[in-house]
Write a protein that holds these residues in place. Structure first.
Motif, PDB file in Angstrom:
ATOM      1  N   ASP A  52      68.339  29.256  23.266  1.00 22.23           N
ATOM      2  CA  ASP A  52      69.603  29.187  22.520  1.00 22.23           C
ATOM      3  C   ASP A  52      70.799  29.162  23.466  1.00 22.23           C
ATOM      4  OD1 ASP A  52      68.331  29.091  20.099  1.00 22.23           O
ATOM      5  OD2 ASP A  52      68.621  31.218  19.615  1.00 22.23           O
ATOM      6  N   GLU A  53      70.741  29.970  24.534  1.00 24.59           N
ATOM      7  CA  GLU A  53      71.830  29.971  25.512  1.00 24.59           C
ATOM      8  C   GLU A  53      71.901  28.633  26.249  1.00 24.59           C
ATOM      9  OE1 GLU A  53      74.956  30.920  28.122  1.00 24.59           O
ATOM     10  OE2 GLU A  53      74.381  31.637  26.123  1.00 24.59           O
ATOM     11  N   TYR A  54      70.743  28.083  26.565  1.00 22.45           N
ATOM     12  CA  TYR A  54      70.714  26.780  27.229  1.00 22.45           C
ATOM     13  C   TYR A  54      71.321  25.707  26.324  1.00 22.45           C
ATOM     14  CZ  TYR A  54      68.712  22.655  29.535  1.00 22.45           C
ATOM     15  OH  TYR A  54      68.529  21.438  30.152  1.00 22.45           O
ATOM     16  N   ALA A  55      70.953  25.718  25.043  1.00 25.70           N
ATOM     17  CA  ALA A  55      71.514  24.748  24.105  1.00 25.70           C
ATOM     18  C   ALA A  55      73.028  24.922  23.976  1.00 25.70           C
ATOM     19  CB  ALA A  55      70.842  24.894  22.739  1.00 25.70           C
ATOM     20  N   ARG A  56      73.482  26.179  23.999  1.00 22.17           N
ATOM     21  CA  ARG A  56      74.929  26.418  23.914  1.00 22.17           C
ATOM     22  C   ARG A  56      75.649  25.797  25.102  1.00 22.17           C
ATOM     23  NH1 ARG A  56      78.930  29.422  25.772  1.00 22.17           N
ATOM     24  NH2 ARG A  56      77.601  30.340  27.394  1.00 22.17           N
ATOM     25  N   ARG A  57      75.067  25.929  26.281  1.00 21.99           N
ATOM     26  CA  ARG A  57      75.698  25.370  27.475  1.00 21.99           C
ATOM     27  C   ARG A  57      75.694  23.839  27.438  1.00 21.99           C
ATOM     28  NH1 ARG A  57      75.400  29.015  32.613  1.00 21.99           N
ATOM     29  NH2 ARG A  57      75.319  31.105  31.710  1.00 21.99           N
ATOM     30  N   ILE A  58      74.595  23.260  26.971  1.00 20.25           N
ATOM     31  CA  ILE A  58      74.559  21.806  26.829  1.00 20.25           C
ATOM     32  C   ILE A  58      75.648  21.337  25.864  1.00 20.25           C
ATOM     33  CG2 ILE A  58      73.212  19.881  25.900  1.00 20.25           C
ATOM     34  CD1 ILE A  58      70.704  21.248  26.952  1.00 20.25           C
ATOM     35  N   SER A  59      75.811  22.063  24.768  1.00 21.54           N
ATOM     36  CA  SER A  59      76.781  21.636  23.748  1.00 21.54           C
ATOM     37  C   SER A  59      78.213  21.672  24.254  1.00 21.54           C
ATOM     38  CB  SER A  59      76.643  22.507  22.495  1.00 21.54           C
ATOM     39  OG  SER A  59      77.076  23.835  22.744  1.00 21.54           O
ATOM     40  N   ILE A  60      78.480  22.448  25.291  1.00 24.84           N
ATOM     41  CA  ILE A  60      79.814  22.456  25.902  1.00 24.84           C
ATOM     42  C   ILE A  60      80.031  21.185  26.715  1.00 24.84           C
ATOM     43  CG2 ILE A  60      81.286  23.621  27.594  1.00 24.84           C
ATOM     44  CD1 ILE A  60      79.975  26.255  26.709  1.00 24.84           C
ATOM     45  N   ARG A  61      79.016  20.792  27.486  1.00 17.43           N
ATOM     46  CA  ARG A  61      79.120  19.592  28.314  1.00 17.43           C
ATOM     47  C   ARG A  61      78.976  18.311  27.488  1.00 17.43           C
ATOM     48  NH1 ARG A  61      81.264  21.542  32.940  1.00 17.43           N
ATOM     49  NH2 ARG A  61      80.066  23.324  33.754  1.00 17.43           N
ATOM     50  N   MET A  62      78.051  18.331  26.536  1.00 17.93           N
ATOM     51  CA  MET A  62      77.745  17.145  25.740  1.00 17.93           C
ATOM     52  C   MET A  62      77.805  17.541  24.260  1.00 17.93           C
ATOM     53  SD  MET A  62      76.803  15.232  28.451  1.00 17.93           S
ATOM     54  CE  MET A  62      75.653  13.916  28.193  1.00 17.93           C
ATOM     55  N   PRO A  63      78.999  17.674  23.680  1.00 16.58           N
ATOM     56  CA  PRO A  63      79.139  18.197  22.316  1.00 16.58           C
ATOM     57  C   PRO A  63      78.308  17.418  21.304  1.00 16.58           C
ATOM     58  CG  PRO A  63      81.280  18.055  23.389  1.00 16.58           C
ATOM     59  CD  PRO A  63      80.302  17.362  24.291  1.00 16.58           C
ATOM     60  N   PRO A  64      77.528  18.119  20.496  1.00 16.91           N
ATOM     61  CA  PRO A  64      76.663  17.438  19.531  1.00 16.91           C
ATOM     62  C   PRO A  64      77.446  16.831  18.374  1.00 16.91           C
ATOM     63  CG  PRO A  64      76.508  19.814  19.261  1.00 16.91           C
ATOM     64  CD  PRO A  64      77.345  19.576  20.483  1.00 16.91           C
ATOM     65  N   VAL A  65      76.859  15.801  17.772  1.00 14.21           N
ATOM     66  CA  VAL A  65      77.406  15.184  16.557  1.00 14.21           C
ATOM     67  C   VAL A  65      76.295  15.226  15.508  1.00 14.21           C
ATOM     68  CG1 VAL A  65      79.202  13.726  17.547  1.00 14.21           C
ATOM     69  CG2 VAL A  65      76.845  12.927  17.601  1.00 14.21           C
ATOM     70  N   TYR A  66      76.308  16.269  14.699  1.00 13.66           N
ATOM     71  CA  TYR A  66      75.212  16.468  13.753  1.00 13.66           C
ATOM     72  C   TYR A  66      75.237  15.408  12.661  1.00 13.66           C
ATOM     73  CZ  TYR A  66      75.176  20.992  16.069  1.00 13.66           C
ATOM     74  OH  TYR A  66      75.143  21.986  17.012  1.00 13.66           O
ATOM     75  N   GLY A  67      74.063  15.181  12.061  1.00  9.21           N
ATOM     76  CA  GLY A  67      73.933  14.124  11.075  1.00  9.21           C
ATOM     77  C   GLY A  67      73.547  14.619   9.705  1.00  9.21           C
ATOM     78  N   ALA A  68      73.286  13.669   8.837  1.00 10.42           N
ATOM     79  CA  ALA A  68      72.952  13.954   7.450  1.00 10.42           C
ATOM     80  C   ALA A  68      71.666  14.771   7.356  1.00 10.42           C
ATOM     81  CB  ALA A  68      72.793  12.648   6.681  1.00 10.42           C
ATOM     82  N   ARG A  69      71.688  15.782   6.503  1.00 12.15           N
ATOM     83  CA  ARG A  69      70.486  16.579   6.203  1.00 12.15           C
ATOM     84  C   ARG A  69      70.017  16.156   4.822  1.00 12.15           C
ATOM     85  NH1 ARG A  69      70.856  20.687  10.006  1.00 12.15           N
ATOM     86  NH2 ARG A  69      72.909  20.802  10.951  1.00 12.15           N
TER      87      ARG A  69
END
Length: 574
Positions: free
Chosen positions: A168-185
């Protein structure tokens, strides 16, 4: 010479740095750096070596979606149908490669992770060489001037006792560098597993009518591969769609459903108009002729040979933007399944535009697609390079193609459970279709249907049916689907409760259980309701290996108990 990992990593699991991995002055991360004393093309650089214990548990991701590695460092276990070195010819042919961009291991009762938190131009990969872990940085064909310093991706080192907290911490750090764009659920229907490349306009209309009448909860209809005359000619009409895809999309919209379309935007076949008219738009081989994919990597699954569009070229990017703008504006399509994305970022390919790596070329292509499709369009990645896609795709397929077989259901279940942490963190999850009915001579085993249904529920994201809707036999039918969707209306992921990744729980307390190697006992969950078995959990219950069950807390199970929306044809897990 390799150092023992105790010496290579600091007491808090971080790294002291070296000539290539330099501490970042503003964060706790590191930057990959190369100093060119003279003009050079560094190519492949070994940036770190450390010795790991043979019994250390490991998890390493592949470059693309079809591969990952687990097991122990002494006995790595490849998970996936594709061997990236053998089948895709990646990693410069080196033996012992474990994967790309991300590696973690468990030793001395702690998890240790090294991973890239950005992937804009270059990437790293991990290799087992005897008792040593080697980390390589692939700079491709980048040329550096004498006295210059090249700074590229960010990496981080993390350690902790709990695997999920580290991820989870790794994903948080990635999201700072490469902000996610979530899609349709969303929920919907996909044509591929029902008809494969034999899809026709009449079959789409038939299923659209059934969807509107019998499956009102399905929101979109995905026209998959087979509608186009050739790979690459996505706007051209084929004999199978005599009225054209645009007219079909109008019919879908008229029924209150959302049209979605499959494309493989980075490839073309030799018979296509785009290839015949624009050969200079494609990656070239050493002789200057368009490069066949099969000459450097896996060649593709049909309508081959495939040629690779060079999105380092402005005119190619404008072509992609224009095409997706037409599909969005004129066809009314707001959801696109982008397949064969790997072929937009094949390692070792050389762009016609000097200095553009295969990763930056691919990201330029996706950016051009987004420009045409619109910021609010949903882009689904499939057969995609994972880290190079960060921040650009809304939804990511994270397992292999579904099949009507127990073996494929088991494989996909394991791959998706390892990758659960990416869902709702790096992108929205696409667990692929639920297949419930016989097509051709293949009928899915009952346990496989339960596994596919359970993983789609537990991991959130898209929920797709993949059978001809006249045959679809989802457990309990449409009422079951409606009740199931109500249990997780936001389609968020569940999180694991055990190290084996066989038991997951979502925010509402719903438990999804996958049978491990010897099965998973359910005695701890007495009082909960088994939706596949259609009864409460008893003390002796267990989920057998290769099976699954969803357990509903008593306060949420009323709709299932009263309506009888339970297992249906799929039978009852023991």
């Amino acid at each position: 010479m390799a150092m023992d990992y105790h010496c290579a990593l600091t007491e808090n699991g971080s790294f002291s740095g070296n000539d290539y991995i330099v501490p970042d002055a503003l964060t706790t991360e590191y930057r990959l750096c190369f100093h060119a004393a003279e003009e050079c093309r560094p190519g492949l650089v070994r940036i770190l070596e450390m010795t790991l214990p043979e019994d250390a548990l490991i998890y390493c991701e592949g470059y693309q979606m079809l591969s990952l590695t687990a097991g122990s460092f002494g006995h790595p276990r490849h998970i996936g149908r594709i061997d990236e070195t053998r089948d895709y010819r990646l990693y410069h042919g080196l033996e012992g490669v474990l994967g790309s961009n991300f590696f973690m291991f468990y030793a001395d009762e702690r998890w240790h992770l090294m991973g890239a938190t950005s992937c804009g131009e270059t990437d790293i990969f991990f290799r087992k060489n005897g008792n040593d872990l080697e980390v390589y940085w692939d700079l491709g064909d980048i040329t550096l001037k004498a006295g210059s310093d090249y700074e590229a991706e960010y990496v981080c080192f993390l350690t902790g006792e709990k695997r999920d907290e580290i991820l989870d911490e790794y994903a948080r750090r990635i999201s700072i560098r490469m902000p996610p764009v979530y899609g349709a659920r969303a929920s919907g229907w996909c044509s591929w597993y029902a008809y494969y490349a034999g899809i026709t306009e009449d079959l789409i209309k038939e299923n659209l009518n059934i969807m509107a009448e019998d499956w009102p909860d399905l929101e979109f209809l995905l026209i998959d591969d087979g509608y186009q005359p050739f790979m690459g000619d996505w706007l051209d009409r084929s004999p199978r769609f005599r009225s054209g895809v645009k007219r079909i999309c109008e019919d879908i919209l008229a029924q209150g459903k959302c049209p979605a379309l499959w494309l493989a935007p980075f490839i073309a076949s030799p018979g296509s108009r785009i290839f015949r008219e624009h050969r200079d738009w494609f990656i070239a081989d050493e002789s200057g002729e368009p490069l066949k994919a099969e000459s450097i990597t896996y060649g593709g699954w049909r309508d081959t040979p495939w040629y690779l569009l060079d999105t380092s070229l402005y005119e190619v990017r404008e072509h992609l933007s224009r095409m997706f703008r037409i599909l969005r504006r004129d066809y009314g399509i707001s959801c696109f399944k982008l397949d064969a994305c790997y072929f937009g970022a094949v390692p070792g390919t050389v762009s016609r535009q000097p200095g553009v790596t295969w990763i930056s070329r691919y990201r330029l292509g996706l950016t051009a697609i987004r420009k045409g499709a619109g910021d609010d369009a949903c882009l689904i990645g499939c057969n995609a390079p994972l880290w190079p896609s960060l921040g650009l795709l809304n939804v990511m397929r994270l397992g292999d193609d579904a099949e009507r077989s127990q073996e494929r259901a088991d494989l996909n279940s394991e791959m998706l459970r390892y990758r659960y942490w990416m869902a709702d963190a790096l992108w929205t999850m696409d667990p692929d279709c639920i297949l419930t009915a016989e097509v051709g001579d293949r009928e899915p085993p009952e346990a496989a249907v339960r596994v596919m249904t359970a993983q789609a529920f537990a991991l959130g994201g898209l929920l797709l049916l993949g059978d001809p809707l006249s045959k679809a036999n989802l457990p309990g039918g449409v009422r079951f689907l409606r009740s199931l969707l109500k249990q997780n209306p936001e389609r968020r992921r569940s999180d694991p409760l055990n190290q084996a990744l066989t038991v997951f729980r979502n925010a509402r307390g719903i438990i999804t259980v996958f049978g491990g190697g010897s099965g998973e006992p359910l005695a701890l969950y007495q009082g909960m309701y088994r939706i596949f078995a259609g009864r409460d959990v008893s003390e002796e219950d267990r989920v057998p290996s290769g099976d699954a069950e969803i357990l509903i807390p008593p306060e949420l199970s009323r709709s299932f108990r009263e309506s009888g929306d339970t297992a249906g044809r799929v039978g009852r897990a023991s």
